[in-house]
Design a protein around this motif. Structure first.
Motif, PDB file in Angstrom:
ATOM      1  N   LYS A  36      34.936  36.909  52.328  1.00 31.01           N
ATOM      2  CA  LYS A  36      33.785  36.819  53.226  1.00 31.01           C
ATOM      3  C   LYS A  36      32.461  36.820  52.453  1.00 31.01           C
ATOM      4  N   LEU A  37      32.478  37.375  51.248  1.00 25.82           N
ATOM      5  CA  LEU A  37      31.275  37.420  50.409  1.00 25.82           C
ATOM      6  C   LEU A  37      31.080  36.155  49.590  1.00 25.82           C
ATOM      7  N   LEU A  38      32.151  35.430  49.358  1.00 24.71           N
ATOM      8  CA  LEU A  38      32.112  34.332  48.398  1.00 24.71           C
ATOM      9  C   LEU A  38      31.542  33.054  48.983  1.00 24.71           C
ATOM     10  N   ARG A  39      30.901  32.288  48.088  1.00 24.50           N
ATOM     11  CA  ARG A  39      30.311  31.018  48.489  1.00 24.50           C
ATOM     12  C   ARG A  39      30.453  30.026  47.331  1.00 24.50           C
ATOM     13  N   PRO A  40      30.222  28.760  47.588  1.00 21.81           N
ATOM     14  CA  PRO A  40      30.336  27.778  46.510  1.00 21.81           C
ATOM     15  C   PRO A  40      29.495  28.193  45.305  1.00 21.81           C
ATOM     16  N   GLY A  41      30.063  28.042  44.118  1.00 21.15           N
ATOM     17  CA  GLY A  41      29.373  28.397  42.897  1.00 21.15           C
ATOM     18  C   GLY A  41      29.738  29.767  42.362  1.00 21.15           C
ATOM     19  N   ASP A  42      30.506  30.532  43.117  1.00 23.67           N
ATOM     20  CA  ASP A  42      30.862  31.874  42.671  1.00 23.67           C
ATOM     21  C   ASP A  42      32.004  31.837  41.663  1.00 23.67           C
ATOM     22  N   LEU A  43      31.867  32.673  40.645  1.00 27.25           N
ATOM     23  CA  LEU A  43      32.887  32.870  39.625  1.00 27.25           C
ATOM     24  C   LEU A  43      33.430  34.277  39.796  1.00 27.25           C
ATOM     25  N   VAL A  44      34.757  34.386  39.891  1.00 27.11           N
ATOM     26  CA  VAL A  44      35.429  35.678  40.022  1.00 27.11           C
ATOM     27  C   VAL A  44      36.379  35.822  38.844  1.00 27.11           C
ATOM     28  N   MET A  45      36.189  36.867  38.052  1.00 31.75           N
ATOM     29  CA  MET A  45      37.074  37.162  36.922  1.00 31.75           C
ATOM     30  C   MET A  45      38.001  38.300  37.316  1.00 31.75           C
ATOM     31  N   LEU A  46      39.295  38.112  37.078  1.00 35.96           N
ATOM     32  CA  LEU A  46      40.282  39.141  37.388  1.00 35.96           C
ATOM     33  C   LEU A  46      40.878  39.688  36.094  1.00 35.96           C
ATOM     34  N   THR A  47      40.857  41.005  35.949  1.00 36.23           N
ATOM     35  CA  THR A  47      41.383  41.674  34.772  1.00 36.23           C
ATOM     36  C   THR A  47      42.431  42.681  35.213  1.00 36.23           C
ATOM     37  N   GLY A  48      43.557  42.706  34.530  1.00 36.76           N
ATOM     38  CA  GLY A  48      44.599  43.687  34.825  1.00 36.76           C
ATOM     39  C   GLY A  48      45.870  43.358  34.079  1.00 36.76           C
ATOM     40  N   GLU A  49      46.722  44.359  33.939  1.00 32.44           N
ATOM     41  CA  GLU A  49      48.015  44.187  33.281  1.00 32.44           C
ATOM     42  C   GLU A  49      48.869  43.163  34.037  1.00 32.44           C
ATOM     43  N   LEU A  50      49.922  42.706  33.398  1.00 31.08           N
ATOM     44  CA  LEU A  50      50.910  41.883  34.097  1.00 31.08           C
ATOM     45  C   LEU A  50      51.424  42.689  35.290  1.00 31.08           C
ATOM     46  N   GLU A 117      30.561  23.576  43.527  1.00 31.89           N
ATOM     47  CA  GLU A 117      31.016  23.367  44.900  1.00 31.89           C
ATOM     48  C   GLU A 117      32.271  24.156  45.251  1.00 31.89           C
ATOM     49  N   SER A 118      32.760  24.992  44.340  1.00 28.62           N
ATOM     50  CA  SER A 118      34.002  25.736  44.537  1.00 28.62           C
ATOM     51  C   SER A 118      33.801  27.216  44.274  1.00 28.62           C
ATOM     52  N   VAL A 119      34.806  27.991  44.648  1.00 32.49           N
ATOM     53  CA  VAL A 119      34.930  29.365  44.187  1.00 32.49           C
ATOM     54  C   VAL A 119      35.970  29.302  43.079  1.00 32.49           C
ATOM     55  N   VAL A 120      35.585  29.716  41.873  1.00 32.69           N
ATOM     56  CA  VAL A 120      36.486  29.667  40.727  1.00 32.69           C
ATOM     57  C   VAL A 120      36.953  31.092  40.423  1.00 32.69           C
ATOM     58  N   VAL A 121      38.268  31.288  40.464  1.00 37.09           N
ATOM     59  CA  VAL A 121      38.884  32.581  40.180  1.00 37.09           C
ATOM     60  C   VAL A 121      39.672  32.435  38.886  1.00 37.09           C
ATOM     61  N   VAL A 122      39.359  33.283  37.901  1.00 35.49           N
ATOM     62  CA  VAL A 122      40.013  33.195  36.601  1.00 35.49           C
ATOM     63  C   VAL A 122      40.730  34.504  36.282  1.00 35.49           C
ATOM     64  N   GLU A 123      42.050  34.428  36.187  1.00 34.76           N
ATOM     65  CA  GLU A 123      42.833  35.557  35.713  1.00 34.76           C
ATOM     66  C   GLU A 123      42.811  35.536  34.191  1.00 34.76           C
ATOM     67  N   TRP A 124      42.750  36.710  33.564  1.00 29.20           N
ATOM     68  CA  TRP A 124      42.755  36.839  32.109  1.00 29.20           C
ATOM     69  C   TRP A 124      41.549  36.133  31.485  1.00 29.20           C
ATOM     70  N   GLY A 125      40.404  36.162  32.139  1.00 21.93           N
ATOM     71  CA  GLY A 125      39.241  35.434  31.661  1.00 21.93           C
ATOM     72  C   GLY A 125      38.314  36.203  30.746  1.00 21.93           C
ATOM     73  N   ASP A 126      38.600  37.488  30.489  1.00 16.74           N
ATOM     74  CA  ASP A 126      37.718  38.295  29.635  1.00 16.74           C
ATOM     75  C   ASP A 126      37.521  37.620  28.283  1.00 16.74           C
ATOM     76  N   GLY A 127      36.271  37.478  27.888  1.00 22.04           N
ATOM     77  CA  GLY A 127      35.950  36.888  26.610  1.00 22.04           C
ATOM     78  C   GLY A 127      36.100  35.377  26.574  1.00 22.04           C
ATOM     79  N   LYS A 128      36.358  34.781  27.726  1.00 21.40           N
ATOM     80  CA  LYS A 128      36.602  33.340  27.758  1.00 21.40           C
ATOM     81  C   LYS A 128      35.686  32.584  28.708  1.00 21.40           C
ATOM     82  N   VAL A 129      35.279  33.209  29.815  1.00 20.18           N
ATOM     83  CA  VAL A 129      34.538  32.442  30.827  1.00 20.18           C
ATOM     84  C   VAL A 129      33.194  33.043  31.211  1.00 20.18           C
TER      85      VAL A 129
END
Length: 174
Positions: A36-50, A117-129
């Protein structure tokens, strides 16, 4: 293994919330709420163990954004694009686990083209995005490690940049 979290970077964060998620269903519900918070152009980085719940959270984000297709782990394809069903933004779901380089290697995915124009969600993105956008939502998921049946997760939401400065992440996660 994830890069350690920088205390200085977290101090500069605009918004922050910490919560406990008790089950995979609650993790998916958290994703629906965050959508509900997200809009086009948002980048979401997800960090966590397998097995922490990154893809489960993303599945909820996809449901909340109303995108087409089952949201599954993109580990072997690196990135999946889920077009919108209702006119909202597309969801670009990236798994950077197998990508060794930083932003240089990520550039092959053309995320900078998709991001506006998208919401980009990146898993394991620390130090990369991080250089893709000064404004990003970083979701850190901690779980009990080792043989256990405990499904609880500690989730920390950290909003970086002006985009998240006035966002009450604690209220959204409640």
């Amino acid at each position: 293994m994830e890069a350690p979290h920088s205390p200085a970077a977290e101090t500069a964060a605009a918004a922050r919330a910490r919560l406990t998620v008790d089950s995979p269903e609650e993790m998916q519900n958290l994703g629906r709420s965050l959508a509900k918070l997200l809009r086009p152009g948002d980048l979401v980085m997800l960090t966590g163990e397998l097995g922490a719940g990154k893809t489960t959270l993303t599945r909820g984000l996809g449901e909340g954004l109303g995108v087409r297709g089952a949201v599954t782990s993109p580990t072997f394809v690196i990135a999946r694009v889920h077009p919108p069903l209702t006119g909202g933004p597309a969801l670009v779901h990236v798994d950077a686990y197998r990508l060794g380089g930083g932003l240089d290697e990520m550039e092959d995915l053309d995320l900078d083209v998709s991001l506006p124009e998208s919401v980009v969600v990146v898993e394991w993105g620390d130090g990369k995005v991080e250089d893709l956008s000064e404004d990003r939502l970083h979701v850190i998921i901690d779980r009990v490690v080792g043989p256990t049946e405990d499904d609880r997760r500690a989730v920390t939401l950290v909003g970086h940049g002006a985009r998240w400065a006035d966002t009450d992440l604690a209220a959204t996660a409640a």
